[in-house]
Design a protein around this motif. Structure first.
Motif, mmCIF file in Angstrom:
data_model
loop_
_atom_site.group_PDB
_atom_site.id
_atom_site.type_symbol
_atom_site.label_atom_id
_atom_site.label_comp_id
_atom_site.label_asym_id
_atom_site.label_seq_id
_atom_site.Cartn_x
_atom_site.Cartn_y
_atom_site.Cartn_z
ATOM 1 N N ARG A 578 0.817 -1.210 0.000
ATOM 2 C CA ARG A 578 0.000 0.000 0.000
ATOM 3 C C ARG A 578 0.850 1.260 0.000
ATOM 4 O O ARG A 578 0.545 2.229 -0.702
ATOM 5 C CB ARG A 578 -0.953 -0.003 1.201
ATOM 6 C CG ARG A 578 -2.030 -1.050 1.122
ATOM 7 C CD ARG A 578 -3.141 -0.793 2.102
ATOM 8 N NE ARG A 578 -3.855 0.443 1.831
ATOM 9 C CZ ARG A 578 -4.877 0.885 2.564
ATOM 10 N NH1 ARG A 578 -5.274 0.184 3.633
ATOM 11 N NH2 ARG A 578 -5.482 2.013 2.259
ATOM 12 N N LEU A 579 1.924 1.270 0.796
ATOM 13 C CA LEU A 579 2.765 2.462 0.823
ATOM 14 C C LEU A 579 3.487 2.653 -0.514
ATOM 15 O O LEU A 579 3.640 3.795 -0.989
ATOM 16 C CB LEU A 579 3.778 2.364 1.970
ATOM 17 C CG LEU A 579 4.624 3.621 2.217
ATOM 18 C CD1 LEU A 579 3.731 4.828 2.476
ATOM 19 C CD2 LEU A 579 5.584 3.412 3.384
ATOM 20 N N GLU A 580 3.908 1.555 -1.140
ATOM 21 C CA GLU A 580 4.538 1.670 -2.460
ATOM 22 C C GLU A 580 3.535 2.190 -3.487
ATOM 23 O O GLU A 580 3.883 2.974 -4.380
ATOM 24 C CB GLU A 580 5.069 0.305 -2.898
ATOM 25 C CG GLU A 580 5.797 0.349 -4.232
ATOM 26 C CD GLU A 580 6.255 -1.023 -4.681
ATOM 27 O OE1 GLU A 580 6.773 -1.138 -5.806
ATOM 28 O OE2 GLU A 580 6.070 -1.985 -3.910
ATOM 29 N N ARG A 581 2.267 1.788 -3.341
ATOM 30 C CA ARG A 581 1.234 2.281 -4.247
ATOM 31 C C ARG A 581 1.015 3.784 -4.069
ATOM 32 O O ARG A 581 0.815 4.517 -5.046
ATOM 33 C CB ARG A 581 -0.061 1.508 -3.990
ATOM 34 C CG ARG A 581 -1.111 1.742 -5.045
ATOM 35 C CD ARG A 581 -2.156 0.643 -5.060
ATOM 36 N NE ARG A 581 -2.942 0.578 -3.846
ATOM 37 C CZ ARG A 581 -2.975 -0.473 -3.039
ATOM 38 N NH1 ARG A 581 -2.210 -1.525 -3.312
ATOM 39 N NH2 ARG A 581 -3.728 -0.478 -1.955
ATOM 40 N N VAL A 582 1.050 4.247 -2.808
ATOM 41 C CA VAL A 582 0.885 5.673 -2.531
ATOM 42 C C VAL A 582 2.029 6.477 -3.152
ATOM 43 O O VAL A 582 1.826 7.465 -3.877
ATOM 44 C CB VAL A 582 0.802 5.910 -1.009
ATOM 45 C CG1 VAL A 582 0.936 7.403 -0.690
ATOM 46 C CG2 VAL A 582 -0.506 5.367 -0.456
ATOM 47 N N VAL A 583 3.265 6.040 -2.857
ATOM 48 C CA VAL A 583 4.427 6.772 -3.370
ATOM 49 C C VAL A 583 4.480 6.702 -4.898
ATOM 50 O O VAL A 583 4.743 7.711 -5.579
ATOM 51 C CB VAL A 583 5.723 6.213 -2.749
ATOM 52 C CG1 VAL A 583 6.951 6.873 -3.380
ATOM 53 C CG2 VAL A 583 5.724 6.418 -1.248
ATOM 54 N N GLY A 584 4.211 5.506 -5.424
ATOM 55 C CA GLY A 584 4.251 5.348 -6.881
ATOM 56 C C GLY A 584 3.227 6.225 -7.569
ATOM 57 O O GLY A 584 3.500 6.773 -8.652
ATOM 58 N N HIS A 585 2.050 6.363 -6.984
ATOM 59 C CA HIS A 585 1.028 7.212 -7.597
ATOM 60 C C HIS A 585 1.471 8.668 -7.623
ATOM 61 O O HIS A 585 1.302 9.361 -8.650
ATOM 62 C CB HIS A 585 -0.290 7.080 -6.831
ATOM 63 C CG HIS A 585 -1.309 8.090 -7.262
ATOM 64 N ND1 HIS A 585 -2.009 7.991 -8.446
ATOM 65 C CD2 HIS A 585 -1.725 9.254 -6.662
ATOM 66 C CE1 HIS A 585 -2.811 9.036 -8.561
ATOM 67 N NE2 HIS A 585 -2.655 9.806 -7.491
ATOM 68 N N LEU A 586 2.027 9.155 -6.518
ATOM 69 C CA LEU A 586 2.449 10.557 -6.471
ATOM 70 C C LEU A 586 3.602 10.803 -7.449
ATOM 71 O O LEU A 586 3.661 11.867 -8.100
ATOM 72 C CB LEU A 586 2.855 10.923 -5.046
ATOM 73 C CG LEU A 586 1.722 10.895 -4.002
ATOM 74 C CD1 LEU A 586 2.259 11.223 -2.614
ATOM 75 C CD2 LEU A 586 0.600 11.861 -4.378
ATOM 76 N N ILE A 587 4.518 9.822 -7.581
ATOM 77 C CA ILE A 587 5.609 9.973 -8.550
ATOM 78 C C ILE A 587 5.053 9.968 -9.974
ATOM 79 O O ILE A 587 5.456 10.785 -10.828
ATOM 80 C CB ILE A 587 6.646 8.854 -8.364
ATOM 81 C CG1 ILE A 587 7.328 8.978 -6.997
ATOM 82 C CG2 ILE A 587 7.690 8.903 -9.476
ATOM 83 C CD1 ILE A 587 8.291 7.848 -6.682
ATOM 84 N N GLN A 588 4.098 9.077 -10.250
ATOM 85 C CA GLN A 588 3.499 9.000 -11.579
ATOM 86 C C GLN A 588 2.782 10.298 -11.929
ATOM 87 O O GLN A 588 2.876 10.796 -13.067
ATOM 88 C CB GLN A 588 2.526 7.820 -11.641
ATOM 89 C CG GLN A 588 1.858 7.610 -12.985
ATOM 90 C CD GLN A 588 2.844 7.137 -14.039
ATOM 91 O OE1 GLN A 588 3.857 6.504 -13.724
ATOM 92 N NE2 GLN A 588 2.583 7.474 -15.297
#
Length: 692
Positions: A578-588
């Motif tokens: 979940r945390l990787e999904r959060v960070v990945g979304h903001l980077i994307q």
């Protein structure tokens, strides 16, 4: 000496009763109780005077004194009966109360016992003795104590002050008689000292009765006889009478049995006790006794407060399912041992959903059938036995074939909610005969309506739970689709750059890693969607390593994100996916908002007790109004293919971890997202303090 004491004792009793009778007659207010009490006192005067005369003449007890004692006891019993209201039906309806019949029969038996004891008639040539007379006296004393106990127990608490001294006095007389004659029954003779003191005891209770008469001149005590108390009293009285009769039979078996007498007596008494216990624990007998008491001792068949408390308690308690509890609650109202429940379904049929102590019935009844329409419009309780004997009363309906095959089916109770038929219950034949009159029918209809509300609430709760499960599934599906969209964007970008850089070994390595990470993410998404990965428990993880994986997965994008780690030892407490999904979304989002020649920088550093992840881009930025009103709202997006839930999910999860998500942006100047997460040791310290 004892004879002279007895004469004085009973003379005092006669004088005391005479004075009380005169006082009561002069203050009589015209109520029935007001005349019965002085009559009882006058009968006591005659009884005490006769005993005083015989004691002064040193004569033995005669038939006259025994008959006067019976009339005295009958007078006091009549006074207690009028206060209890057991004679009310006879005065107002002409119907004889069974309790009155039992009491009258008891006193008639006492008269016969007195005549037999004094030899006025014989039975089968057996010589007369006083044993029967003593047994009769014990029975009268026992009856008197029961009446006193019932009077006091069933008088409202606020009104007991007016009758407590009368109960104490009259109860004391009967208790003393019970002691006197029980002793005589055991020792085979009357104790002269106890008998002599009896007159003084009677004289002492007169002031107690006088006090109650002064406190309550009209004797209006508002008696409310409890069905439960009457039920247990009747059972106790019946058991006592049974044991007394069995004891007498056992005595004669021992007396006439010769050498086998003791064996026969013990065997007989053991069998009698076993039979008594079997009868007392019999559901059929208990049911019959309840129906008998309600039918003959009360103007209404039910104590509605007790029935309603029992009904709601049965519906609310745990154990069986609600359907079985509904059947049980309705069945208990009419002493039925079982039943079955049908409820309306979306298919347009009433389907069998529960049964209790009744064989399973597979019947399905259409909502539009004449049977269901009759129940809904008439709201009648259908008596199936009456339907068979008097079908003209139910000419509008045809009983379903499946209903006619149910063994011992008796009543069909409609469950009405908002004037619509929600369901119906089929009850089995009762253990004892219960007549379906207007009172029983109305009670069943009201109880059925209440049960329908319980069932409807239960069905609504189940439907709401299913709806919430679908809502949760749809919510999760939305997030999964959003993540799949991001993966599709990455793979599309990979394909668009493949033609240009496919000969570049570095690009080939990045492509393989990107495809591998995408496949792994899609597998996790499928597992989450299927529910096999529902538990997302947080664990300590290295935030620097997670950021490195997130940046690596975006390495083929343009502009390529840059990672700066100032402290690689920072550990947070979160779920890795979940945390990787959060960070990945903001980077994307930062990559998509930034031109190819722009800059996307991710920086990790420590800020007090938090790990701070800063994602900065040089894109087109956002207005203050958009940030305030739309950025964190779900399903709002400025991108044509966007779903508007990425930032919303990111903020929700960061807040769930105890962190903060901050944003600073202005149009044409880029955007900065800052994720503040509590460090792992700080989270553990907070948990330790919470446990303490």
């Amino acid at each position: 000496m004892v004879t002279s004491i007895a004469a004085v004792s009973y003379t005092l009793a006669a004088v005391a009763y005479l004075v009380l009778a005169v006082l009561l007659l002069t203050s009589w207010r015209g109520r029935l109780q007001g005349i019965v009490l002085p009559i009882a006192c006058l009968l006591s005067v005659l009884w005490a005077a006769a005993l005083a005369y015989q004691a002064s003449q040193d004569r033995p007890l005669s038939l006259l004194t025994d008959l006067l004692e019976i009339t005295r006891n009958a007078g006091w019993s009549a006074f207690l009966i009028t206060l209890l209201g057991l004679n009310r039906d006879a005065f107002f309806t002409g119907r004889v109360n069974p309790a009155m019949s039992i009491i009258v029969s008891l006193y008639v038996g006492c008269v016969i016992a007195a005549l037999y004891g004094h030899g006025d008639f014989t039975f089968s040539g057996v010589q007369a003795d006083f044993t029967y007379s003593i047994i009769a006296s014990v029975a009268m004393a026992l009856l008197g104590m029961i009446l006193v106990e019932q009077l006091y127990r069933n008088t409202p608490v606020k009104q007991r002050w007016g009758i407590k001294f009368a109960c104490l006095g009259i109860g004391g007389v009967f208790a003393y008689d019970f002691y006197l004659y029980s002793d005589a029954l055991l020792l085979r003779h009357v104790n002269p000292e106890i008998w002599a003191a009896r007159g003084i005891v009677n004289a002492l209770i007169v002031p107690l009765v006088a006090v109650s008469a002064a406190r309550n001149p009209q004797w209006s005590v508002g008696i409310t006889v409890s069905r439960r108390i009457l039920f247990y009293s009747a059972a106790l009285f019946g058991a006592a009478a049974y044991l007394l009769a069995m004891a007498g039979a056992g005595y004669y078996l021992r007396f006439f049995g010769g050498s086998w007498g003791t064996v026969m007596q013990v065997s007989f008494l053991f069998g009698a006790v076993v039979l008594l216990m079997a009868v007392l624990f019999s559901g059929t007998l208990r049911s019959w006794l309840r129906v008998f008491i309600s039918k003959h001792f009360f103007s209404y068949n039910y104590d509605y407060r007790e029935e309603w408390l029992h009904f709601t308690r049965t519906l609310s308690e745990g154990g069986h399912g609600l359907g079985e509890r509904v059947i049980q609650a309705l069945a208990q109202l009419v002493e039925s041992p079982g039943g079955s429940l049908w409820i309306s379904r979306e298919s347009g049929n009433f389907e069998h959903v529960a049964h209790w102590n009744m064989p399973f019935a597979s019947g399905i009844e259409p909502v539009t059938s004449s049977f269901c329409q009759f129940l809904e419009h008439r709201e009648w309780v259908i008596d199936l036995q009456e339907y068979r004997t008097n079908p003209e009363k139910y000419s509008e309906i045809t009983l379903p074939q499946w209903l006619q095959t149910i063994p011992k089916a008796w009543l069909v109770v409609p469950l009405i909610q908002h004037r619509k038929l929600f369901g119906f219950v089929v009850l089995a034949l009762p253990r004892s005969k219960v007549k379906l009159n207007w009172e029983v029918s109305d009670l069943l209809k009201v109880a059925g309506n209440q049960a329908a509300s319980y069932l409807a609430q239960h069905e609504a709760a189940n439907a709401l739970m299913v709806a919430r499960q679908f809502e949760s599934f749809n919510r999760m599906s939305t997030f999964v689709v959003h993540d799949l969209k991001n993966l599709v964007s990455q793979l599309s970008l990979l394909l668009s750059n493949a033609e240009k850089h496919k000969q570049n070994p570095a690009f080939q390595q990045d492509m393989v890693e990107t495809v591998y990470l995408s496949v792994q993410k899609m597998k996790r998404l499928l597992e989450k969607l299927s529910g096999s990965d529902s538990a997302e428990t947080p664990v300590p993880l290295s935030i620097a390593h997670l950021l490195q994986e997130a940046v690596t997965s975006k390495s083929i994008a343009e502009p390529k994100p840059v990672l700066e780690v100032q402290d690689s030892s920072l550990t947070v407490y979160a779920n890795s996916s979940r945390l990787e999904r959060v960070v990945g979304h903001l980077i994307q989002n930062a990559i998509e908002a930034t031109p190819r020649d722009g800059l996307v920088r991710i920086r990790l550093q420590r800020e007090h007790d938090f790990a701070m992840v800063e994602i900065k881009d040089t894109g087109h930025g956002m207005s203050e109004e958009f940030i305030r009103e739309k950025l964190f709202r779900p399903f709002v997006s400025t991108k044509s293919a966007g779903m508007g839930i990425g930032v919303f999910e990111s903020k929700e999860y960061v807040s769930e971890l105890g962190g903060k998500l901050e944003v600073m942006s202005s149009e044409s100047d880029g955007t900065v997202f800052r994720i503040l997460l509590p460090l792992c040791q700080n989270v553990q310290a907070i948990k330790a303090l919470t446990v303490k």
